[in-house]
Motif scaffolding. Structure first.
Motif, PDB file in Angstrom:
ATOM      1  N   GLN A  14      -3.619  -7.792  -0.852  1.00 50.53           N
ATOM      2  CA  GLN A  14      -3.758  -8.499   0.421  1.00 50.53           C
ATOM      3  C   GLN A  14      -2.465  -9.186   0.825  1.00 50.53           C
ATOM      4  O   GLN A  14      -2.061  -9.138   1.981  1.00 50.53           O
ATOM      5  CB  GLN A  14      -4.899  -9.518   0.337  1.00 50.53           C
ATOM      6  N   PHE A  17       0.164  -6.262   1.791  1.00 49.44           N
ATOM      7  CA  PHE A  17      -0.055  -5.386   2.934  1.00 49.44           C
ATOM      8  C   PHE A  17      -0.972  -5.994   4.002  1.00 49.44           C
ATOM      9  O   PHE A  17      -1.424  -5.291   4.900  1.00 49.44           O
ATOM     10  CB  PHE A  17      -0.647  -4.051   2.469  1.00 49.44           C
ATOM     11  N   SER A  18      -1.275  -7.281   3.901  1.00 52.92           N
ATOM     12  CA  SER A  18      -2.064  -7.940   4.933  1.00 52.92           C
ATOM     13  C   SER A  18      -1.597  -9.381   5.035  1.00 52.92           C
ATOM     14  O   SER A  18      -0.597  -9.762   4.433  1.00 52.92           O
ATOM     15  CB  SER A  18      -3.560  -7.867   4.596  1.00 52.92           C
ATOM     16  N   HIS A  19      -2.319 -10.200   5.811  1.00 55.20           N
ATOM     17  CA  HIS A  19      -1.918 -11.597   5.965  1.00 55.20           C
ATOM     18  C   HIS A  19      -3.153 -12.493   6.007  1.00 55.20           C
ATOM     19  O   HIS A  19      -4.291 -12.015   6.123  1.00 55.20           O
ATOM     20  CB  HIS A  19      -1.042 -11.791   7.203  1.00 55.20           C
ATOM     21  N   ALA A  22      -5.973 -12.495   8.830  1.00 55.10           N
ATOM     22  CA  ALA A  22      -6.835 -11.312   8.758  1.00 55.10           C
ATOM     23  C   ALA A  22      -7.880 -11.480   7.665  1.00 55.10           C
ATOM     24  O   ALA A  22      -9.051 -11.115   7.841  1.00 55.10           O
ATOM     25  CB  ALA A  22      -5.983 -10.068   8.508  1.00 55.10           C
ATOM     26  N   ALA A  23      -7.483 -12.037   6.525  1.00 54.66           N
ATOM     27  CA  ALA A  23      -8.411 -12.228   5.414  1.00 54.66           C
ATOM     28  C   ALA A  23      -9.478 -13.270   5.733  1.00 54.66           C
ATOM     29  O   ALA A  23     -10.574 -13.234   5.163  1.00 54.66           O
ATOM     30  CB  ALA A  23      -7.640 -12.641   4.159  1.00 54.66           C
ATOM     31  N   THR A  46      -8.588 -14.693  -2.776  1.00 50.60           N
ATOM     32  CA  THR A  46      -7.227 -14.176  -2.652  1.00 50.60           C
ATOM     33  C   THR A  46      -6.270 -15.012  -3.490  1.00 50.60           C
ATOM     34  O   THR A  46      -6.633 -16.055  -4.016  1.00 50.60           O
ATOM     35  CB  THR A  46      -6.757 -14.222  -1.184  1.00 50.60           C
ATOM     36  N   GLN A 388       4.586  -8.291   6.465  1.00 50.29           N
ATOM     37  CA  GLN A 388       3.475  -9.031   7.051  1.00 50.29           C
ATOM     38  C   GLN A 388       3.906 -10.462   7.382  1.00 50.29           C
ATOM     39  O   GLN A 388       4.625 -11.086   6.611  1.00 50.29           O
ATOM     40  CB  GLN A 388       2.299  -9.071   6.076  1.00 50.29           C
TER      41      GLN A 388
END
Length: 453
Positions: A14, A17-19, A22-23, A46, A388
Protein backbone atom coordinates in the motif's frame (compact mmCIF):
# COMPACT_ATOMS: atom_id res chain seq x y z
CA UNK A 1 17.81 0.17 -4.67
CA UNK A 2 16.88 -3.34 -3.48
CA UNK A 3 18.72 -2.82 -0.17
CA UNK A 4 16.99 0.52 0.31
CA UNK A 5 13.50 -0.81 -0.37
CA UNK A 6 13.83 -4.08 1.56
CA UNK A 7 15.25 -2.21 4.53
CA UNK A 8 12.44 0.32 4.74
CA UNK A 9 10.56 0.01 8.03
CA UNK A 10 7.46 1.47 6.40
CA UNK A 11 7.51 -0.72 3.27
CA UNK A 12 4.24 -2.37 2.22
CA UNK A 13 2.35 -2.81 -1.02
CA UNK A 14 0.00 0.00 0.00
CA UNK A 15 2.74 2.50 0.89
CA UNK A 16 4.67 1.64 -2.28
CA UNK A 17 1.85 1.66 -4.85
CA UNK A 18 -0.99 3.56 -3.15
CA UNK A 19 -1.52 6.40 -0.68
CA UNK A 20 -3.20 7.06 2.66
CA UNK A 21 -6.39 8.81 1.48
CA UNK A 22 -7.15 5.91 -0.88
CA UNK A 23 -6.71 3.41 1.96
CA UNK A 24 -9.01 5.42 4.26
CA UNK A 25 -11.95 5.87 1.85
CA UNK A 26 -14.15 3.20 3.47
CA UNK A 27 -13.45 4.48 6.99
CA UNK A 28 -14.34 8.06 6.01
CA UNK A 29 -17.52 6.86 4.29
CA UNK A 30 -18.66 5.00 7.42
CA UNK A 31 -17.78 8.01 9.57
CA UNK A 32 -19.85 10.25 7.29
CA UNK A 33 -22.82 7.92 7.78
CA UNK A 34 -22.52 8.06 11.57
CA UNK A 35 -21.43 4.39 11.78
CA UNK A 36 -18.55 5.14 14.11
CA UNK A 37 -18.10 1.67 15.59
CA UNK A 38 -18.04 0.16 12.10
CA UNK A 39 -15.55 2.83 11.03
CA UNK A 40 -13.34 1.94 13.99
CA UNK A 41 -13.34 -1.79 13.21
CA UNK A 42 -12.87 -1.19 9.46
CA UNK A 43 -9.73 0.89 9.91
CA UNK A 44 -7.12 -0.44 7.47
CA UNK A 45 -4.22 -2.40 8.89
CA UNK A 46 -1.42 -0.49 7.17
CA UNK A 47 2.13 0.52 7.95
CA UNK A 48 1.56 4.19 7.12
CA UNK A 49 2.17 5.19 10.75
CA UNK A 50 1.37 3.77 14.19
CA UNK A 51 1.05 7.34 15.48
CA UNK A 52 -1.35 8.47 12.76
CA UNK A 53 -3.36 5.25 13.01
CA UNK A 54 -3.58 5.72 16.78
CA UNK A 55 -4.85 9.30 16.48
CA UNK A 56 -7.52 8.22 13.99
CA UNK A 57 -8.62 5.29 16.15
CA UNK A 58 -8.62 7.40 19.32
CA UNK A 59 -10.92 9.93 17.67
CA UNK A 60 -13.24 7.22 16.28
CA UNK A 61 -13.46 5.54 19.70
CA UNK A 62 -14.53 8.88 21.17
CA UNK A 63 -17.22 9.23 18.48
CA UNK A 64 -18.33 5.65 19.11
CA UNK A 65 -18.89 6.53 22.78
CA UNK A 66 -16.03 4.49 24.23
CA UNK A 67 -14.19 7.13 26.24
CA UNK A 68 -12.06 4.53 28.05
CA UNK A 69 -10.74 3.07 24.79
CA UNK A 70 -10.24 6.53 23.33
CA UNK A 71 -8.22 7.65 26.34
CA UNK A 72 -6.13 4.47 26.30
CA UNK A 73 -5.31 4.78 22.59
CA UNK A 74 -4.49 8.50 22.74
CA UNK A 75 -2.28 8.05 25.80
CA UNK A 76 -0.34 5.37 23.93
CA UNK A 77 0.04 7.73 20.96
CA UNK A 78 1.23 10.45 23.34
CA UNK A 79 3.94 8.10 24.61
CA UNK A 80 4.97 7.22 21.04
CA UNK A 81 5.19 10.90 20.06
CA UNK A 82 7.28 11.67 23.14
CA UNK A 83 9.66 8.83 22.27
CA UNK A 84 9.86 9.97 18.65
CA UNK A 85 10.77 13.50 19.73
CA UNK A 86 13.23 12.23 22.32
CA UNK A 87 15.37 10.38 19.80
CA UNK A 88 18.16 12.78 18.97
CA UNK A 89 20.01 10.27 16.74
CA UNK A 90 18.29 9.03 13.58
CA UNK A 91 17.85 5.23 13.83
CA UNK A 92 19.12 2.93 11.07
CA UNK A 93 15.59 2.12 9.91
CA UNK A 94 14.83 5.79 9.36
CA UNK A 95 18.06 6.23 7.41
CA UNK A 96 16.91 3.46 5.10
CA UNK A 97 13.48 5.07 4.89
CA UNK A 98 15.13 8.30 3.71
CA UNK A 99 17.03 6.44 0.98
CA UNK A 100 14.06 4.28 0.02
CA UNK A 101 11.80 7.30 -0.34
CA UNK A 102 14.10 8.65 -3.06
CA UNK A 103 13.46 5.51 -5.10
CA UNK A 104 9.75 5.26 -4.31
CA UNK A 105 7.68 7.95 -2.52
CA UNK A 106 7.40 10.03 0.64
CA UNK A 107 5.13 7.45 2.30
CA UNK A 108 8.35 5.64 3.21
CA UNK A 109 9.30 8.47 5.56
CA UNK A 110 8.40 8.16 9.23
CA UNK A 111 5.28 10.22 9.95
CA UNK A 112 5.87 13.14 12.30
CA UNK A 113 2.51 14.69 13.17
CA UNK A 114 2.31 18.45 12.63
CA UNK A 115 1.69 20.81 15.52
CA UNK A 116 -2.03 21.24 14.87
CA UNK A 117 -2.57 17.45 15.04
CA UNK A 118 -0.61 17.19 18.28
CA UNK A 119 -2.74 20.01 19.65
CA UNK A 120 -5.90 18.06 18.84
CA UNK A 121 -4.45 14.91 20.40
CA UNK A 122 -4.08 16.76 23.72
CA UNK A 123 -7.46 18.45 23.24
CA UNK A 124 -9.25 15.10 23.00
CA UNK A 125 -7.35 13.84 26.01
CA UNK A 126 -8.66 16.97 27.78
CA UNK A 127 -12.23 16.23 26.68
CA UNK A 128 -12.00 12.62 27.83
CA UNK A 129 -10.93 13.87 31.27
CA UNK A 130 -13.73 16.45 31.32
CA UNK A 131 -16.27 13.80 30.39
CA UNK A 132 -15.62 12.24 33.80
CA UNK A 133 -15.30 15.69 35.47
CA UNK A 134 -11.55 15.26 36.08
CA UNK A 135 -10.45 18.91 36.03
CA UNK A 136 -6.90 18.21 37.20
CA UNK A 137 -6.22 15.73 34.38
CA UNK A 138 -7.70 18.12 31.82
CA UNK A 139 -5.54 21.01 33.07
CA UNK A 140 -2.38 18.94 32.68
CA UNK A 141 -3.30 18.29 29.04
CA UNK A 142 -4.19 21.96 28.54
CA UNK A 143 -0.73 23.05 29.64
CA UNK A 144 0.92 20.41 27.48
CA UNK A 145 -1.19 21.42 24.49
CA UNK A 146 -0.21 25.08 24.83
CA UNK A 147 3.44 24.05 24.98
CA UNK A 148 2.97 21.88 21.86
CA UNK A 149 1.51 24.79 19.90
CA UNK A 150 4.34 27.10 20.92
CA UNK A 151 7.02 24.49 20.25
CA UNK A 152 5.48 23.52 16.89
CA UNK A 153 5.79 27.08 15.59
CA UNK A 154 9.46 27.23 16.53
CA UNK A 155 10.19 23.79 15.09
CA UNK A 156 8.38 24.58 11.85
CA UNK A 157 10.38 27.78 11.39
CA UNK A 158 13.58 25.77 11.84
CA UNK A 159 12.45 23.13 9.33
CA UNK A 160 11.53 25.76 6.73
CA UNK A 161 14.99 27.28 7.07
CA UNK A 162 16.63 23.86 6.66
CA UNK A 163 14.70 23.01 3.48
CA UNK A 164 15.55 26.41 2.04
CA UNK A 165 19.25 25.65 2.58
CA UNK A 166 18.84 22.18 1.01
CA UNK A 167 17.21 23.66 -2.08
CA UNK A 168 19.97 26.23 -2.48
CA UNK A 169 22.78 23.70 -1.93
CA UNK A 170 21.37 21.33 -4.56
CA UNK A 171 20.67 24.13 -7.07
CA UNK A 172 17.09 22.96 -7.73
CA UNK A 173 15.11 26.12 -6.94
CA UNK A 174 14.15 26.62 -10.60
CA UNK A 175 12.81 23.05 -10.83
CA UNK A 176 10.70 23.53 -7.71
CA UNK A 177 9.33 26.82 -9.01
CA UNK A 178 8.33 25.09 -12.25
CA UNK A 179 6.47 22.38 -10.32
CA UNK A 180 4.63 24.75 -7.99
CA UNK A 181 3.61 27.01 -10.89
CA UNK A 182 1.39 24.13 -12.10
CA UNK A 183 0.12 23.23 -8.63
CA UNK A 184 -3.59 23.89 -7.84
CA UNK A 185 -4.18 27.26 -6.19
CA UNK A 186 -4.35 26.84 -2.42
CA UNK A 187 -6.30 30.04 -1.77
CA UNK A 188 -6.08 32.24 1.31
CA UNK A 189 -5.57 30.73 4.75
CA UNK A 190 -7.01 32.62 7.73
CA UNK A 191 -6.63 31.25 11.24
CA UNK A 192 -4.55 28.42 9.86
CA UNK A 193 -1.75 28.47 12.38
CA UNK A 194 -3.22 28.38 15.91
CA UNK A 195 -6.15 26.46 17.42
CA UNK A 196 -8.81 28.75 18.87
CA UNK A 197 -10.80 25.73 20.10
CA UNK A 198 -7.85 24.66 22.23
CA UNK A 199 -7.22 28.19 23.51
CA UNK A 200 -10.85 28.73 24.52
CA UNK A 201 -11.14 25.41 26.34
CA UNK A 202 -7.81 26.02 28.09
CA UNK A 203 -9.00 29.49 29.13
CA UNK A 204 -12.24 28.07 30.52
CA UNK A 205 -10.38 25.47 32.59
CA UNK A 206 -7.94 28.06 33.92
CA UNK A 207 -10.85 30.31 34.89
CA UNK A 208 -12.50 27.45 36.78
CA UNK A 209 -9.14 26.82 38.50
CA UNK A 210 -9.07 30.54 39.44
CA UNK A 211 -5.87 31.00 37.45
CA UNK A 212 -7.24 34.22 36.02
CA UNK A 213 -4.03 35.47 34.44
CA UNK A 214 -3.66 32.33 32.30
CA UNK A 215 -7.38 32.36 31.53
CA UNK A 216 -7.22 35.95 30.26
CA UNK A 217 -4.20 35.15 28.07
CA UNK A 218 -5.85 32.08 26.53
CA UNK A 219 -9.17 33.84 25.88
CA UNK A 220 -7.31 36.60 24.08
CA UNK A 221 -5.36 34.03 22.05
CA UNK A 222 -8.68 32.52 20.99
CA UNK A 223 -9.91 36.00 20.03
CA UNK A 224 -6.79 36.52 17.94
CA UNK A 225 -7.75 33.40 15.95
CA UNK A 226 -11.47 34.24 15.73
CA UNK A 227 -11.90 37.96 16.45
CA UNK A 228 -15.65 37.90 15.71
CA UNK A 229 -16.49 35.32 18.38
CA UNK A 230 -18.52 37.32 20.89
CA UNK A 231 -18.83 34.37 23.30
CA UNK A 232 -15.06 34.31 23.73
CA UNK A 233 -15.11 38.12 24.06
CA UNK A 234 -17.67 37.87 26.89
CA UNK A 235 -15.38 35.43 28.68
CA UNK A 236 -12.42 37.78 28.28
CA UNK A 237 -14.49 40.69 29.64
CA UNK A 238 -15.64 38.61 32.60
CA UNK A 239 -12.06 37.76 33.57
CA UNK A 240 -10.95 41.37 33.00
CA UNK A 241 -13.57 42.50 35.56
CA UNK A 242 -12.49 39.84 38.06
CA UNK A 243 -8.85 40.95 37.75
CA UNK A 244 -9.55 44.68 37.69
CA UNK A 245 -8.06 45.08 34.20
CA UNK A 246 -9.81 48.37 33.50
CA UNK A 247 -7.82 49.36 30.43
CA UNK A 248 -8.29 45.93 28.85
CA UNK A 249 -12.01 45.98 29.71
CA UNK A 250 -12.44 49.39 28.06
CA UNK A 251 -10.89 48.10 24.83
CA UNK A 252 -13.00 44.95 24.86
CA UNK A 253 -16.23 46.84 25.55
CA UNK A 254 -15.42 49.36 22.85
CA UNK A 255 -15.23 46.56 20.27
CA UNK A 256 -17.79 44.07 21.60
CA UNK A 257 -20.19 46.16 23.69
CA UNK A 258 -20.71 46.43 27.46
CA UNK A 259 -20.41 43.38 29.67
CA UNK A 260 -23.76 41.99 30.91
CA UNK A 261 -23.55 40.71 34.49
CA UNK A 262 -25.34 37.34 34.92
CA UNK A 263 -28.21 37.01 37.37
CA UNK A 264 -27.21 35.78 40.84
CA UNK A 265 -27.39 31.99 41.27
CA UNK A 266 -27.83 31.47 37.54
CA UNK A 267 -26.38 28.39 35.84
CA UNK A 268 -23.85 28.42 33.02
CA UNK A 269 -24.28 26.42 29.82
CA UNK A 270 -21.29 25.96 27.50
CA UNK A 271 -21.83 24.07 24.25
CA UNK A 272 -18.82 22.91 22.26
CA UNK A 273 -20.06 22.25 18.74
CA UNK A 274 -17.96 20.17 16.32
CA UNK A 275 -19.21 19.78 12.75
CA UNK A 276 -18.48 17.53 9.78
CA UNK A 277 -15.06 15.99 9.07
CA UNK A 278 -11.94 17.64 7.77
CA UNK A 279 -11.10 17.44 4.07
CA UNK A 280 -8.90 14.58 2.91
CA UNK A 281 -5.79 15.18 0.85
CA UNK A 282 -6.11 14.17 -2.79
CA UNK A 283 -3.52 13.10 -5.33
CA UNK A 284 -2.23 15.58 -7.94
CA UNK A 285 0.13 14.33 -10.61
CA UNK A 286 2.18 16.09 -13.26
CA UNK A 287 3.39 13.53 -15.87
CA UNK A 288 6.83 14.02 -17.41
CA UNK A 289 7.89 12.25 -20.65
CA UNK A 290 11.54 12.67 -21.56
CA UNK A 291 13.99 11.15 -24.07
CA UNK A 292 17.42 10.01 -22.94
CA UNK A 293 20.63 10.10 -24.99
CA UNK A 294 19.78 6.64 -26.46
CA UNK A 295 16.44 7.99 -27.74
CA UNK A 296 14.52 5.91 -25.19
CA UNK A 297 11.26 7.41 -23.98
CA UNK A 298 11.50 7.86 -20.22
CA UNK A 299 8.44 8.28 -17.98
CA UNK A 300 8.48 10.19 -14.71
CA UNK A 301 5.81 11.97 -12.73
CA UNK A 302 5.59 14.54 -9.97
CA UNK A 303 3.03 13.55 -7.34
CA UNK A 304 1.90 15.95 -4.64
CA UNK A 305 -1.09 16.07 -2.28
CA UNK A 306 -3.63 18.88 -2.45
CA UNK A 307 -7.06 19.86 -1.10
CA UNK A 308 -9.88 20.17 -3.62
CA UNK A 309 -12.01 22.60 -1.63
CA UNK A 310 -11.74 24.91 1.36
CA UNK A 311 -15.50 25.42 1.72
CA UNK A 312 -16.87 24.99 5.24
CA UNK A 313 -20.48 24.65 6.32
CA UNK A 314 -21.30 27.50 8.75
CA UNK A 315 -21.90 26.57 12.37
CA UNK A 316 -25.41 25.18 12.60
CA UNK A 317 -28.08 26.76 14.80
CA UNK A 318 -29.32 25.07 17.98
CA UNK A 319 -32.63 25.35 19.85
CA UNK A 320 -32.48 25.89 23.61
CA UNK A 321 -35.98 25.72 25.12
CA UNK A 322 -37.34 26.55 21.62
CA UNK A 323 -35.15 29.65 21.33
CA UNK A 324 -32.78 29.64 18.36
CA UNK A 325 -29.10 30.30 19.12
CA UNK A 326 -26.03 29.93 16.96
CA UNK A 327 -22.57 28.78 18.01
CA UNK A 328 -19.69 30.86 16.67
CA UNK A 329 -16.59 29.35 15.10
CA UNK A 330 -13.51 28.76 17.24
CA UNK A 331 -11.29 27.05 14.70
CA UNK A 332 -11.22 26.03 11.05
CA UNK A 333 -9.45 22.66 10.82
CA UNK A 334 -9.48 22.72 7.01
CA UNK A 335 -7.50 25.95 7.15
CA UNK A 336 -4.99 24.49 9.60
CA UNK A 337 -4.48 21.39 7.44
CA UNK A 338 -4.09 23.50 4.30
CA UNK A 339 -1.67 25.89 5.98
CA UNK A 340 0.58 23.04 7.03
CA UNK A 341 0.49 21.58 3.52
CA UNK A 342 1.36 24.98 2.03
CA UNK A 343 4.40 25.21 4.28
CA UNK A 344 5.41 21.63 3.41
CA UNK A 345 5.23 22.07 -0.37
CA UNK A 346 8.81 23.30 -0.93
CA UNK A 347 10.14 20.28 0.97
CA UNK A 348 7.87 17.88 -0.94
CA UNK A 349 8.77 19.42 -4.29
CA UNK A 350 12.49 19.29 -3.47
CA UNK A 351 12.24 15.57 -2.72
CA UNK A 352 10.40 15.06 -6.00
CA UNK A 353 13.24 16.65 -7.95
CA UNK A 354 15.86 14.64 -6.06
CA UNK A 355 13.77 11.49 -6.59
CA UNK A 356 13.75 11.98 -10.37
CA UNK A 357 17.53 12.36 -10.31
CA UNK A 358 17.92 9.14 -8.27
CA UNK A 359 15.48 7.15 -10.41
CA UNK A 360 17.14 8.39 -13.58
CA UNK A 361 20.52 7.16 -12.34
CA UNK A 362 19.07 3.70 -11.66
CA UNK A 363 17.30 3.63 -15.04
CA UNK A 364 20.53 4.54 -16.88
CA UNK A 365 22.36 1.71 -15.13
CA UNK A 366 19.63 -0.79 -16.05
CA UNK A 367 19.54 0.46 -19.64
CA UNK A 368 23.28 -0.04 -20.02
CA UNK A 369 22.95 -3.63 -18.82
CA UNK A 370 20.07 -4.40 -21.17
CA UNK A 371 20.31 -2.89 -24.65
CA UNK A 372 16.94 -4.29 -25.77
CA UNK A 373 15.11 -1.87 -23.53
CA UNK A 374 13.30 -4.38 -21.30
CA UNK A 375 14.93 -2.99 -18.17
CA UNK A 376 14.08 0.51 -19.32
CA UNK A 377 10.43 -0.51 -19.70
CA UNK A 378 10.39 -2.09 -16.25
CA UNK A 379 11.98 1.01 -14.75
CA UNK A 380 9.36 3.23 -16.43
CA UNK A 381 6.50 1.12 -15.05
CA UNK A 382 8.00 1.09 -11.54
CA UNK A 383 8.58 4.87 -11.66
CA UNK A 384 4.95 5.60 -12.55
CA UNK A 385 3.35 3.14 -10.12
CA UNK A 386 5.56 3.88 -7.13
CA UNK A 387 5.40 7.65 -7.31
CA UNK A 388 2.51 8.16 -4.86
CA UNK A 389 1.73 11.46 -3.10
CA UNK A 390 1.99 11.69 0.66
CA UNK A 391 -1.67 12.15 1.63
CA UNK A 392 -1.14 11.25 5.28
CA UNK A 393 -3.05 13.49 7.68
CA UNK A 394 -5.52 13.07 10.56
CA UNK A 395 -8.67 12.67 8.48
CA UNK A 396 -11.33 12.02 11.15
CA UNK A 397 -10.91 15.43 12.78
CA UNK A 398 -13.89 17.82 12.60
CA UNK A 399 -14.08 20.37 9.84
CA UNK A 400 -14.83 23.21 12.26
CA UNK A 401 -15.48 23.69 15.96
CA UNK A 402 -17.52 26.42 17.61
CA UNK A 403 -18.88 27.50 20.97
CA UNK A 404 -22.08 28.84 22.48
CA UNK A 405 -22.34 29.97 26.09
CA UNK A 406 -25.12 31.52 28.13
CA UNK A 407 -26.62 31.87 31.62
CA UNK A 408 -29.93 30.19 32.48
CA UNK A 409 -32.09 29.44 35.52
CA UNK A 410 -31.15 26.22 37.29
CA UNK A 411 -33.18 23.16 36.40
CA UNK A 412 -33.96 21.02 33.38
CA UNK A 413 -33.71 22.44 29.86
CA UNK A 414 -34.03 21.04 26.36
CA UNK A 415 -31.41 21.42 23.63
CA UNK A 416 -32.34 20.42 20.08
CA UNK A 417 -29.63 19.98 17.44
CA UNK A 418 -30.50 18.73 13.94
CA UNK A 419 -33.68 17.17 15.30
CA UNK A 420 -31.90 15.44 18.18
CA UNK A 421 -33.56 16.24 21.53
CA UNK A 422 -31.13 16.44 24.46
CA UNK A 423 -32.32 16.90 28.03
CA UNK A 424 -29.78 18.74 30.15
CA UNK A 425 -29.58 19.67 33.81
CA UNK A 426 -28.26 23.10 34.84
CA UNK A 427 -27.12 23.71 38.40
CA UNK A 428 -26.73 27.07 40.17
CA UNK A 429 -23.19 28.46 40.12
CA UNK A 430 -21.97 25.50 38.08
CA UNK A 431 -21.10 24.90 34.44
CA UNK A 432 -22.88 22.30 32.36
CA UNK A 433 -20.54 21.43 29.50
CA UNK A 434 -22.37 19.95 26.51
CA UNK A 435 -20.16 18.50 23.76
CA UNK A 436 -21.68 17.88 20.33
CA UNK A 437 -20.48 16.33 17.10
CA UNK A 438 -22.82 16.88 14.15
CA UNK A 439 -22.34 15.40 10.71
CA UNK A 440 -24.74 14.32 7.98
CA UNK A 441 -27.79 14.65 10.23
CA UNK A 442 -26.19 12.48 12.94
CA UNK A 443 -25.64 13.95 16.40
CA UNK A 444 -23.63 12.48 19.25
CA UNK A 445 -23.16 14.21 22.58
CA UNK A 446 -22.22 14.00 26.22
CA UNK A 447 -22.55 16.41 29.13
CA UNK A 448 -20.52 17.01 32.26
CA UNK A 449 -20.68 19.25 35.33
CA UNK A 450 -17.80 21.56 36.23
CA UNK A 451 -17.21 24.11 38.96
CA UNK A 452 -18.72 27.52 38.45
CA UNK A 453 -17.03 30.60 37.00
Amino acid sequence: MCIALVGCANLSVQTLFSHYSAALEKTRMLTSRGQYQAALTSFPNTLYSDILTGMERGRLALLAGDAVLSQSILQKVDTQVTEQQRQAIMPLSEGLNQVGSLFSNNNMLTYSPPGYELGFMHLYLMLNYLRKSDLDGALVEARRANYVQKNALQLRAKELKQIKNTIQQNGISDNIGAIISHYPDAGKMLGGVQNGYLFYLSGLLHEIERNLNSAFIDYNRALAVEPNNTYVAESAKRVAIKQGRQSALILLEKKYGPYVQPVHNSATLVILNEQNIVNARHAWRLPLWLYDNHNNLVSYSVSLPYYRSLFNTPQGAILIDDILVKPLQLTDVNAMAQQFLNESLPSMAARQVLRIVAKNAVRKSLAEQNKRGINNLVANIFNVLSDQPDTRSWQTLPQTAGVYSGFYPAGQHVVTADGKIINIILKSDQITLLWLFRHGGNVIYWQSFLSGI
